[in-house]
Design a protein around this motif. Structure first.
Motif, PDB file in Angstrom:
ATOM      1  N   PRO A  96       0.832  -1.207   0.000  1.00 50.78           N
ATOM      2  CA  PRO A  96       0.000   0.000   0.000  1.00 50.78           C
ATOM      3  C   PRO A  96       0.868   1.258   0.000  1.00 50.78           C
ATOM      4  O   PRO A  96       2.034   1.216   0.392  1.00 50.78           O
ATOM      5  CB  PRO A  96      -0.808  -0.119   1.296  1.00 50.78           C
ATOM      6  CG  PRO A  96      -0.066  -1.086   2.148  1.00 50.78           C
ATOM      7  CD  PRO A  96       0.729  -1.971   1.234  1.00 50.78           C
ATOM      8  N   ALA A  97       0.295   2.353  -0.420  1.00 54.43           N
ATOM      9  CA  ALA A  97       1.043   3.614  -0.507  1.00 54.43           C
ATOM     10  C   ALA A  97       1.476   4.113   0.863  1.00 54.43           C
ATOM     11  O   ALA A  97       2.543   4.696   1.002  1.00 54.43           O
ATOM     12  CB  ALA A  97       0.206   4.670  -1.211  1.00 54.43           C
ATOM     13  N   SER A  98       0.662   3.873   1.863  1.00 56.07           N
ATOM     14  CA  SER A  98       1.027   4.361   3.198  1.00 56.07           C
ATOM     15  C   SER A  98       1.415   3.186   4.088  1.00 56.07           C
ATOM     16  O   SER A  98       0.624   2.294   4.347  1.00 56.07           O
ATOM     17  CB  SER A  98      -0.142   5.129   3.825  1.00 56.07           C
ATOM     18  OG  SER A  98      -1.247   4.279   3.990  1.00 56.07           O
ATOM     19  N   THR A  99       2.668   3.197   4.484  1.00 45.75           N
ATOM     20  CA  THR A  99       3.177   2.198   5.418  1.00 45.75           C
ATOM     21  C   THR A  99       4.065   2.926   6.411  1.00 45.75           C
ATOM     22  O   THR A  99       4.584   4.005   6.120  1.00 45.75           O
ATOM     23  CB  THR A  99       4.020   1.105   4.716  1.00 45.75           C
ATOM     24  OG1 THR A  99       5.106   1.733   4.033  1.00 45.75           O
ATOM     25  CG2 THR A  99       3.197   0.284   3.738  1.00 45.75           C
ATOM     26  N   ASP A 100       4.247   2.334   7.553  1.00 46.52           N
ATOM     27  CA  ASP A 100       5.140   2.883   8.566  1.00 46.52           C
ATOM     28  C   ASP A 100       6.457   2.116   8.480  1.00 46.52           C
ATOM     29  O   ASP A 100       6.466   0.886   8.600  1.00 46.52           O
ATOM     30  CB  ASP A 100       4.503   2.727   9.956  1.00 46.52           C
ATOM     31  CG  ASP A 100       5.441   3.183  11.050  1.00 46.52           C
ATOM     32  OD1 ASP A 100       5.657   4.406  11.160  1.00 46.52           O
ATOM     33  OD2 ASP A 100       5.970   2.311  11.773  1.00 46.52           O
ATOM     34  N   ASP A 101       7.544   2.824   8.261  1.00 46.26           N
ATOM     35  CA  ASP A 101       8.844   2.175   8.093  1.00 46.26           C
ATOM     36  C   ASP A 101       9.183   1.243   9.256  1.00 46.26           C
ATOM     37  O   ASP A 101       9.543   0.082   9.050  1.00 46.26           O
ATOM     38  CB  ASP A 101       9.957   3.211   7.928  1.00 46.26           C
ATOM     39  CG  ASP A 101       9.975   3.882   6.564  1.00 46.26           C
ATOM     40  OD1 ASP A 101       9.172   3.514   5.686  1.00 46.26           O
ATOM     41  OD2 ASP A 101      10.820   4.784   6.385  1.00 46.26           O
ATOM     42  N   ALA A 102       9.077   1.734  10.479  1.00 52.16           N
ATOM     43  CA  ALA A 102       9.475   0.935  11.645  1.00 52.16           C
ATOM     44  C   ALA A 102       8.624  -0.325  11.784  1.00 52.16           C
ATOM     45  O   ALA A 102       9.155  -1.415  12.035  1.00 52.16           O
ATOM     46  CB  ALA A 102       9.386   1.771  12.922  1.00 52.16           C
ATOM     47  N   THR A 103       7.333  -0.194  11.583  1.00 54.55           N
ATOM     48  CA  THR A 103       6.432  -1.348  11.674  1.00 54.55           C
ATOM     49  C   THR A 103       6.785  -2.389  10.630  1.00 54.55           C
ATOM     50  O   THR A 103       6.845  -3.591  10.919  1.00 54.55           O
ATOM     51  CB  THR A 103       4.966  -0.897  11.503  1.00 54.55           C
ATOM     52  OG1 THR A 103       4.648   0.024  12.547  1.00 54.55           O
ATOM     53  CG2 THR A 103       4.004  -2.071  11.530  1.00 54.55           C
ATOM     54  N   GLU A 104       7.036  -1.938   9.416  1.00 56.45           N
ATOM     55  CA  GLU A 104       7.301  -2.875   8.318  1.00 56.45           C
ATOM     56  C   GLU A 104       8.683  -3.517   8.435  1.00 56.45           C
ATOM     57  O   GLU A 104       8.858  -4.676   8.054  1.00 56.45           O
ATOM     58  CB  GLU A 104       7.115  -2.195   6.965  1.00 56.45           C
ATOM     59  CG  GLU A 104       5.696  -1.706   6.715  1.00 56.45           C
ATOM     60  CD  GLU A 104       4.627  -2.778   6.854  1.00 56.45           C
ATOM     61  OE1 GLU A 104       4.900  -3.975   6.582  1.00 56.45           O
ATOM     62  OE2 GLU A 104       3.496  -2.429   7.236  1.00 56.45           O
ATOM     63  N   VAL A 105       9.665  -2.792   8.956  1.00 53.47           N
ATOM     64  CA  VAL A 105      10.976  -3.408   9.197  1.00 53.47           C
ATOM     65  C   VAL A 105      10.816  -4.527  10.222  1.00 53.47           C
ATOM     66  O   VAL A 105      11.368  -5.619  10.053  1.00 53.47           O
ATOM     67  CB  VAL A 105      12.025  -2.360   9.642  1.00 53.47           C
ATOM     68  CG1 VAL A 105      13.289  -3.035  10.173  1.00 53.47           C
ATOM     69  CG2 VAL A 105      12.372  -1.428   8.477  1.00 53.47           C
ATOM     70  N   ASP A 106      10.037  -4.290  11.272  1.00 51.56           N
ATOM     71  CA  ASP A 106       9.784  -5.336  12.269  1.00 51.56           C
ATOM     72  C   ASP A 106       9.059  -6.531  11.657  1.00 51.56           C
ATOM     73  O   ASP A 106       9.378  -7.684  11.958  1.00 51.56           O
ATOM     74  CB  ASP A 106       8.973  -4.786  13.446  1.00 51.56           C
ATOM     75  CG  ASP A 106       9.782  -3.875  14.365  1.00 51.56           C
ATOM     76  OD1 ASP A 106      11.036  -3.887  14.280  1.00 51.56           O
ATOM     77  OD2 ASP A 106       9.160  -3.153  15.161  1.00 51.56           O
ATOM     78  N   ARG A 107       8.092  -6.268  10.796  1.00 53.04           N
ATOM     79  CA  ARG A 107       7.367  -7.360  10.122  1.00 53.04           C
ATOM     80  C   ARG A 107       8.302  -8.154   9.214  1.00 53.04           C
ATOM     81  O   ARG A 107       8.199  -9.379   9.124  1.00 53.04           O
ATOM     82  CB  ARG A 107       6.191  -6.819   9.326  1.00 53.04           C
ATOM     83  CG  ARG A 107       5.035  -6.408  10.178  1.00 53.04           C
ATOM     84  CD  ARG A 107       3.871  -5.945   9.336  1.00 53.04           C
ATOM     85  NE  ARG A 107       2.766  -5.568  10.200  1.00 53.04           N
ATOM     86  CZ  ARG A 107       1.792  -4.760   9.851  1.00 53.04           C
ATOM     87  NH1 ARG A 107       1.756  -4.243   8.637  1.00 53.04           N
ATOM     88  NH2 ARG A 107       0.831  -4.468  10.688  1.00 53.04           N
ATOM     89  N   PHE A 108       9.183  -7.447   8.527  1.00 54.95           N
ATOM     90  CA  PHE A 108      10.159  -8.123   7.671  1.00 54.95           C
ATOM     91  C   PHE A 108      11.063  -9.018   8.512  1.00 54.95           C
ATOM     92  O   PHE A 108      11.298 -10.176   8.162  1.00 54.95           O
ATOM     93  CB  PHE A 108      10.964  -7.079   6.884  1.00 54.95           C
ATOM     94  CG  PHE A 108      12.074  -7.639   6.044  1.00 54.95           C
ATOM     95  CD1 PHE A 108      11.864  -8.671   5.143  1.00 54.95           C
ATOM     96  CD2 PHE A 108      13.365  -7.115   6.143  1.00 54.95           C
ATOM     97  CE1 PHE A 108      12.899  -9.180   4.364  1.00 54.95           C
ATOM     98  CE2 PHE A 108      14.401  -7.609   5.369  1.00 54.95           C
ATOM     99  CZ  PHE A 108      14.169  -8.650   4.481  1.00 54.95           C
ATOM    100  N   ALA A 109      11.543  -8.493   9.635  1.00 54.73           N
ATOM    101  CA  ALA A 109      12.409  -9.284  10.520  1.00 54.73           C
ATOM    102  C   ALA A 109      11.670 -10.528  11.023  1.00 54.73           C
ATOM    103  O   ALA A 109      12.248 -11.629  11.061  1.00 54.73           O
ATOM    104  CB  ALA A 109      12.886  -8.432  11.694  1.00 54.73           C
ATOM    105  N   ALA A 110      10.408 -10.381  11.389  1.00 61.93           N
ATOM    106  CA  ALA A 110       9.619 -11.523  11.872  1.00 61.93           C
ATOM    107  C   ALA A 110       9.394 -12.540  10.753  1.00 61.93           C
ATOM    108  O   ALA A 110       9.457 -13.757  10.978  1.00 61.93           O
ATOM    109  CB  ALA A 110       8.290 -11.039  12.438  1.00 61.93           C
TER     110      ALA A 110
END
Length: 155
Positions: A96-110
């Motif tokens: 999506p166009a709007s994402t939160d960098d910190a949240t998505e980095v954590d999701r990527f790590a998980a």
């Protein structure tokens, strides 16, 4: 479309290194050389790698007949860091166009942690078919490098 000489040259030994790079970009800040933010890139990476465990959409198997060509043509380019730019992805893998960098980095790590600790067989890749565990992980590492090279760390 971005010129190749505008992009960073990065390669990851494994997905853990890709997570480290995403965390480093989050900490340092970055400028974009492409269309997506760090959050969008990390969301895309999760959307693409989670199906290795969960299975890809059935409709993607319609293109299975192309796998031999894709393994010969695209896979070597991807693994060498020479993957093509500017190719649109399917809507199911578009962040999506709007994402939160910190949240998505954590999701990527998980997602990476889940992928690395998964003990079953990975699903057949839609473009390359059923591959050994090490090759799937190599593909995901190269895919992460392909996208993260569009972000330039702030000084």
């Amino acid at each position: 479309m971005t010129k190749m000489n505008d992009l960073r040259t990065i390669e990851f030994a494994d997905l853990t290194a890709a997570v480290d790079e995403a965390r480093s970009l989050l900490a340092s800040g970055y400028s974009r050389q492409g269309q997506w933010t760090l959050g969008q890139i990390c969301r895309h990476l999760v959307l693409v790698q989670d199906p290795s465990v969960d299975g890809y959409p059935r409709w993607m198997s319609l293109f299975a007949f192309l796998r031999p060509v894709m393994r010969r043509w695209l896979l070597p380019k991807l693994l060498s860091g020479d993957s093509p730019t500017g190719i649109r992805t399917t809507s199911s893998f578009t962040p999506p166009a709007s994402t939160d960098d910190a949240t998505e980095v954590d999701r990527f790590a998980a997602s990476v942690d889940r992928l690395l600790h998964y003990t079953g067989d990975y699903a057949a890749h839609p473009a390359f078919g059923r591959l050994p565990r090490a090759r799937i992980l190599e593909i995901h590492s190269a895919h992460a490098a392909h996208h993260l090279r569009f972000l330039i760390p702030s000084k």
